[in-house]
Scaffold this active site. Structure first.
Site, PDB file in Angstrom:
ATOM      1  N   GLY A 287      -3.326  -0.480 -12.323  1.00 26.05           N
ATOM      2  CA  GLY A 287      -4.647  -0.432 -11.704  1.00 26.05           C
ATOM      3  C   GLY A 287      -5.048   0.973 -11.296  1.00 26.05           C
ATOM      4  O   GLY A 287      -6.131   1.448 -11.633  1.00 26.05           O
ATOM      5  N   MET A 289      -3.359   4.876  -9.099  1.00 26.06           N
ATOM      6  CA  MET A 289      -2.178   5.598  -8.608  1.00 26.06           C
ATOM      7  C   MET A 289      -2.572   6.525  -7.467  1.00 26.06           C
ATOM      8  O   MET A 289      -3.532   7.274  -7.577  1.00 26.06           O
ATOM      9  CB  MET A 289      -1.547   6.373  -9.773  1.00 26.06           C
ATOM     10  CG  MET A 289      -0.356   7.206  -9.370  1.00 26.06           C
ATOM     11  SD  MET A 289       1.015   6.157  -8.779  1.00 26.06           S
ATOM     12  CE  MET A 289       1.773   7.272  -7.608  1.00 26.06           C
ATOM     13  N   GLU A 290      -1.771   6.474  -6.419  1.00 29.17           N
ATOM     14  CA  GLU A 290      -2.115   7.130  -5.159  1.00 29.17           C
ATOM     15  C   GLU A 290      -1.707   8.588  -5.045  1.00 29.17           C
ATOM     16  O   GLU A 290      -1.468   9.073  -3.943  1.00 29.17           O
ATOM     17  CB  GLU A 290      -1.456   6.335  -4.017  1.00 29.17           C
ATOM     18  CG  GLU A 290       0.093   6.447  -3.940  1.00 29.17           C
ATOM     19  CD  GLU A 290       0.858   5.316  -4.616  1.00 29.17           C
ATOM     20  OE1 GLU A 290       0.295   4.685  -5.524  1.00 29.17           O
ATOM     21  OE2 GLU A 290       2.020   5.078  -4.234  1.00 29.17           O
ATOM     22  N   HIS A 323      -6.550   0.212  -1.255  1.00 29.55           N
ATOM     23  CA  HIS A 323      -5.085   0.240  -1.413  1.00 29.55           C
ATOM     24  C   HIS A 323      -4.588   1.669  -1.646  1.00 29.55           C
ATOM     25  O   HIS A 323      -3.691   2.144  -0.944  1.00 29.55           O
ATOM     26  CB  HIS A 323      -4.686  -0.666  -2.581  1.00 29.55           C
ATOM     27  CG  HIS A 323      -3.219  -0.741  -2.833  1.00 29.55           C
ATOM     28  ND1 HIS A 323      -2.431  -1.755  -2.336  1.00 29.55           N
ATOM     29  CD2 HIS A 323      -2.378   0.077  -3.509  1.00 29.55           C
ATOM     30  CE1 HIS A 323      -1.177  -1.552  -2.704  1.00 29.55           C
ATOM     31  NE2 HIS A 323      -1.117  -0.445  -3.426  1.00 29.55           N
ATOM     32  N   GLU A 324      -5.172   2.344  -2.615  1.00 25.83           N
ATOM     33  CA  GLU A 324      -4.683   3.699  -2.933  1.00 25.83           C
ATOM     34  C   GLU A 324      -4.957   4.642  -1.766  1.00 25.83           C
ATOM     35  O   GLU A 324      -4.129   5.486  -1.440  1.00 25.83           O
ATOM     36  CB  GLU A 324      -5.321   4.227  -4.223  1.00 25.83           C
ATOM     37  CG  GLU A 324      -5.174   3.317  -5.445  1.00 25.83           C
ATOM     38  CD  GLU A 324      -3.773   2.817  -5.714  1.00 25.83           C
ATOM     39  OE1 GLU A 324      -2.804   3.515  -5.369  1.00 25.83           O
ATOM     40  OE2 GLU A 324      -3.627   1.687  -6.246  1.00 25.83           O
ATOM     41  N   GLU A 346       4.743  -0.547  -0.794  1.00 26.29           N
ATOM     42  CA  GLU A 346       3.840  -1.443  -1.528  1.00 26.29           C
ATOM     43  C   GLU A 346       3.502  -2.711  -0.744  1.00 26.29           C
ATOM     44  O   GLU A 346       2.342  -3.104  -0.663  1.00 26.29           O
ATOM     45  CB  GLU A 346       4.405  -1.770  -2.913  1.00 26.29           C
ATOM     46  CG  GLU A 346       4.486  -0.561  -3.853  1.00 26.29           C
ATOM     47  CD  GLU A 346       3.168   0.162  -4.059  1.00 26.29           C
ATOM     48  OE1 GLU A 346       2.119  -0.374  -3.676  1.00 26.29           O
ATOM     49  OE2 GLU A 346       3.192   1.286  -4.601  1.00 26.29           O
TER      50      GLU A 346
HETATM   51  N1  B3K Z   1       2.044   2.998  -6.890  1.00 25.36           N
HETATM   52  C1  B3K Z   1       1.328   2.667  -8.068  1.00 25.36           C
HETATM   53  C2  B3K Z   1       2.113   1.861  -9.044  1.00 25.36           C
HETATM   54  C3  B3K Z   1       3.003   2.650  -9.941  1.00 25.36           C
HETATM   55  C4  B3K Z   1       3.599   1.771 -11.022  1.00 25.36           C
HETATM   56  C5  B3K Z   1       4.635   2.462 -11.792  1.00 25.36           C
HETATM   57  N2  B3K Z   1       5.140   1.640 -12.890  1.00 25.36           N
HETATM   58  C6  B3K Z   1       0.047   1.961  -7.764  1.00 25.36           C
HETATM   59  C7  B3K Z   1       0.003   1.252  -6.487  1.00 25.36           C
HETATM   60  O1  B3K Z   1       0.787   0.393  -6.172  1.00 25.36           O
HETATM   61  O2  B3K Z   1      -0.826   1.593  -5.685  1.00 25.36           O
HETATM   62 ZN    ZN Z   2       0.503   0.518  -4.128  1.00 20.63          ZN
END
Ligand code: B3K
Ligand code: ZN
Length: 924
Positions: A287, A289-290, A323-324, A346
């Site tokens: 979706g 990435m932060e 979320h991010e 998470e």
């Molecule tokens: N932290 C990322 C997810 C990374 C996935 C790596 N395979 C997005 C999220 O959870 O906000």
């Molecule tokens: Zn996350």
């Protein structure tokens, strides 16, 4: 691709890094066909690590050009290079190491590390992508300050972005190595005439782990906003997209502003950078990435315009942007010591984004009851996801605790368990210590750990210490997998005026965990009296120690019970008449509650429970029982009567808002019902569920027609929750009405399809027409394709709806259509969104068709997984999980599924990602 030997990484083997990196300076000469990375690491031996240990740097798919120690070339005998990295021996206590490497971004189809999408550069480093950019201790407990110089041809890559603050931008010479490359023709150098180059220098003041590094370079444009944070600092917010998409960024920007405000008011957390950027990319593995200050997003979670995005898409954008952004504190300022702690950031951040969306929805409601109902709708949506995806995971071959003990490929553990069940665990903590207590715990967590890489235990300790609470048994939620079953027997003693709840908990074995200890479960209960109101709750003295508190709000009276034993008894006094218990209100724990009650009691709760979540829950249970009975041979008409009556009552209830009514009338998913069965026949299950749906459709046809007409409005689309709820209810009613067989319904759906001024109504009509089948279906699909051929995200809907569609009498198997769609010019295995839309929707989302008795679905699955794996192992591994639950089916299907799994497992070249999934599935 090389075949990788499976190596299992274990949580208990954690050792601290031998060296720390205080700062790193990275210079990139960016060209798609060959990018040069010049990295200088300021290293210091880690005081807590083994004194003689070598420096171990991860690196994959890199070409090493040179290594220098404190300015001098490093002798070849001082380091060893392998497929997985670089080991350097005999280093002084502090030193600088310069490493120059080469990568080929345009050949990178894995979308991990540095890659090219539509001519622009992007990175994805979590979990272990940074090692595909340069040699580095690529582990989250090494936090360094980054200074990044990006150089690229100015015309092709006018925008150069990285984390933190921009400190310089200027024109520069083309790099010397490029001129030195033979005949000036470096791979991917582009035009023959020399290009003008420019550079940008970025500095991130906050130490961060490598997984939060990011860069973006290319032709992009930004929408901007300036904002004063709670302390009065002015910050610049930007949403970057490819030119032409500027009019789709407004909602993402508004969501970002709302998220910033929400974190300030709910948790006292402020944006810590001068600049916060979101960049949209169409090729992305997940979706969003932060990355610190430079969030990179799948276009799906940025683009929001009513022409192309549904109300659900708008909600998705808001929640992912939130979320991010929330990760900036929960994840970035305080990060994970190792990847086993993933749920630390998470689970907590999902909990925060759920609360954010609920608060935003509630704030839009006009009344208190409306706010409660809005919150319940959000809760119901989240619980649906948990039950549909996490409960099966918890019962299958990939079951793992929210803090796993081992993995072969960490990317396989970005799961609904770590995320969604992780969020439920945080929610239970909040329920146990109360909302204010939870805030105190969060404050203590940041006071103790800001700037550190920590563990889940550190988080729970902060919540416990801030509240003087004993959370030692609660820790089992982090170490034990599986969904606990809580069985409850209620009994009323009229003479003694007592109500008694006998509660037992148990949890089935999961891989590697044969026996489970009792969990600490907060069970929130109420007793609903015969008049439909909550009774006052007076716990008997004998159990008072396990009653945490009684909560009274509005008309609601609930007790928060501490379940800690395998078996416990709770008694309430002064209960004159037999009540109906309302159990696990607001879904107070991620458990299955088993409570024997009859249809009349469920209908009573569905009509009266003061907890809106449990009103919905009662209706769902009624529906589930009804489908299960029909599957068992009961006549649909007779068996559905109580459900039809309960839903009619909900539709007619003037106090319920539209969004909540829509939730009540949506039947439980096939996946959820399948989990209630020992052995699943997906074809029979679909027939039974559709039969019950048919009863509702025909039994309430008049109401569906009335809803469609009453809620159909010519007013232009607005994004607010109230009208979104009405659209949801209207479109659900339209699909039922079409199912009733009324020809007017199809004509109405066709009219709505043609005239809709927004995607929610367009897709709503299309979904109804898919149910109608035949000419109306094919016409609408063709029309939709014509309208949106240039809109990849909308074409995803087109792929997905067809892949998930139910077969109508006379239709060929859906797989035939899916095969044809895989050859459609708009489909590509290289784009994860397309793969999820077609392969994901069919294999994960169309149970009856995927599990066709002849095994054709499984053979097609194996071909797609094998085809995708060399291109993109992460996405291939996601698709591979469609066969996780193969043991739940009858012997013939099991045999066909096993054969398909074995076929994949036997492939000569297989990624670590897919290998882990299929071997675990076969082993179970
Ligand atoms: N932290 C990322 C997810 C990374 C996935 C790596 N395979 C997005 C999220 O959870 O906000
Ligand atoms: Zn996350």
């Amino acid at each position: 691709m090389r075949t990788e030997q499976p190596v299992t990484i274990r949580r208990l083997d954690y050792t601290p890094p031998s060296f720390l990196v205080d700062s790193v300076s990275l210079a990139f000469d960016l060209l798609p066909g060959g990018t040069r990375v010049d990295a200088t690491l300021a290293l210091r031996r880690n005081p807590v690590a083994d004194s003689g240990a070598p420096l171990s740097l991860d690196g994959e798919e890199l070409t090493l050009e040179g290594v220098w120690l404190d300015g001098e070339p490093l002798a070849v005998g001082r380091y060893s290079l392998s497929e997985s990295g670089l080991e350097v021996r005999d280093l002084p206590e502090t030193c600088t190491l310069r490493i120059v490497t080469r990568t080929t971004p345009e050949a990178n189809t894995t979308l991990s590390g540095l890659y090219v999408s539509n001519g622009n550069f992007f990175t994805q480093c979590e979990a272990e992508g940074f090692r595909r950019i340069t040699f580095f201790p690529d582990r989250p407990d090494v936090m360094a300050r980054y200074r990044v110089t990006l150089r690229a041809p100015r015309e092709r890559f006018p925008v150069l972005l990285s984390n933190g603050n921009l400190i310089a931008r200027r024109d520069c010479e083309a790099p010397e190595w490029l001129a030195a490359a033979h005949d000036g023709e470096a791979p991917g150098a582009g035009p023959a005439t020399p290009e003008a180059w420019h550079e940008a220098v970025w500095d991130d003041p906050f130490p961060k782990p490598s997984y939060l590094f990011a860069l973006v370079a290319g032709r992009l444009v930004a929408t901007e906003e300036r904002l004063a944070t709670m302390s009065g600092r002015e910050v610049l917010l930007q949403v970057w997209v490819e030119p032409g998409n500027e009019d789709r960024t407004g909602h993402a920007m508004q969501s970002l502003v709302r998220a910033i405000r929400w974190d300030e008011s709910r948790f006292g957390l402020e944006l810590d950078l001068d600049r916060f950027m979101i960049v949209a990319v169409s090729d992305f593995n997940m979706g969003a990435m932060e990355n610190k200050g430079l969030n990179i997003f799948n276009t799906k979670y940025v683009f929001a315009h009513p022409r192309i995005a549904t109300d659900q898409d708008f909600a998705g954008v808001e929640s992912v942007v939130g979320h991010e952004y929330f990760h900036n504190w929960t994840g970035n300022r305080v990060t994970c010591r190792d990847w086993f702690q993933l749920t630390l950031k998470e689970g907590l951040t999902v909990f925060r984004d759920q609360e954010f969306s609920a608060d935003v929805m509630a704030a839009q409601a006009a009344t208190q009851a409306g706010a409660a109902s809005a919150r319940a709708v959000k809760r119901i949506e989240d619980v649906r996801v948990l039950r549909a995806a996490q409960f099966p995971e918890d019962a299958g071959p990939m079951a793992h605790p929210i803090r796993p003990d081992s993995y072969q490929e960490i990317n396989n553990f970005y799961t609904v368990t770590v995320y969604e069940k992780g969020a439920e665990v945080i929610r239970m903590l909040q329920t146990l210590v109360g909302r204010d207590g939870f805030r105190k715990g969060m404050d203590l967590y940041f006071a103790r750990h800001d700037g550190q890489a920590v563990t889940c235990d550190d988080f729970v300790a902060a919540i416990a210490d801030a509240n003087g609470a004993d959370l030692s048994q609660f820790g089992r939620w982090y170490s034990q997998a599986g969904t606990p079953r809580v069985s409850i027997v209620g009994s009323h003693d009229a003479r003694a005026r007592r109500y008694r709840l006998e509660v037992r908990q148990a949890c089935l074995p999961s891989p590697g965990q044969p026996l489970k200890q009792p969990f600490h479960i907060p069970l929130v209960v109420g007793l609903v009296g015969p008049d439909g109101r909550d009774l006052p709750l007076k716990p008997a003295a004998a159990c008072a120690g396990s009653v945490r508190r009684i909560e009274t709000a509005g008309g609601q009276v609930s007790a928060v019970l501490d379940l800690t034993e395998a078996s416990q008894v709770f008694e309430f006094e002064d209960v004159a008449e037999a009540p109906v218990p309302s159990l696990a209100r607001n879904f107070s724990a991620p458990v299955v509650v088993e409570h024997a009650c009859d249809d009349a009691q469920l209908a009573f709760l569905a009509a009266h429970d003061s907890d809106p979540f449990n009103r919905w829950e009662a209706a769902q249970r009624l529906a589930t029982r009804c489908v299960l009975a029909v599957l068992d041979g009961a006549a649909p008409a007779g068996r559905s009567a109580p459900l039809v009556a309960a839903i009619a009552r909900a539709i007619d209830d003037p106090h319920l808002d539209a969004a909540f009514r829509e939730q009540i009338l949506a039947l439980p998913s096939e996946g959820f019902i399948a989990e209630q069965l020992e052995v699943v026949d997906p074809v029979a299950l679909r027939a039974a569920r559709d039969a019950v749906r048919g009863e509702l459709a025909r039994g309430l046809a008049g109401r569906w027609r009335a809803l469609v007409h009453d809620l159909g409005s010519d007013a232009p689309w607005t994004p607010d929750a109230a009208t979104a709820g009405e659209r949801a209810l209207k479109n659900a009613a339209l699909a039922y009405w079409v199912d009733s067989g009324d020809a007017d319904a199809v004509a109405t759906a066709q009219r709505q399809f043609a005239r809709a001024d927004n995607m929610t109504d367009r897709v709503g009509a299309l979904q109804a027409l898919l149910r109608a089948g035949g000419e109306p279906r094919e016409q609408a699909l063709a029309e939709f394709e014509k309208m949106f051929a240039d809109e990849p995200l909308v074409m995803d809907k087109w792929f997905s709806l067809q892949a998930a569609m139910h077969r109508r009498p006379g239709d060929p198997p859906v797989l035939e259509r899916v095969r044809a769609l895989a050859g459609h010019p708009a489909f590509s295995l290289r784009n994860p969104n397309r793969v999820r839309a077609l392969v994901g929707s069919f294999c994960h989302g169309n149970l009856a068709e995927f599990h066709a008795a002849d095994g054709s679905g499984y053979a097609w699955w194996a071909e797609r997984v094998l085809e995708l794996d060399p291109l993109n192992p992460q996405v291939a591994a996601r698709m591979a999980r469609a066969l996780d639950r193969w043991r739940k089916f009858g012997p013939e299907r099991q045999a066909a599924m096993r054969a398909a799994l074995e076929r994949v497992a036997a492939a000569e070249h297989l990624s670590r990602d897919v290998r882990e999934i299929v071997t675990k599935a076969l082993a179970a």
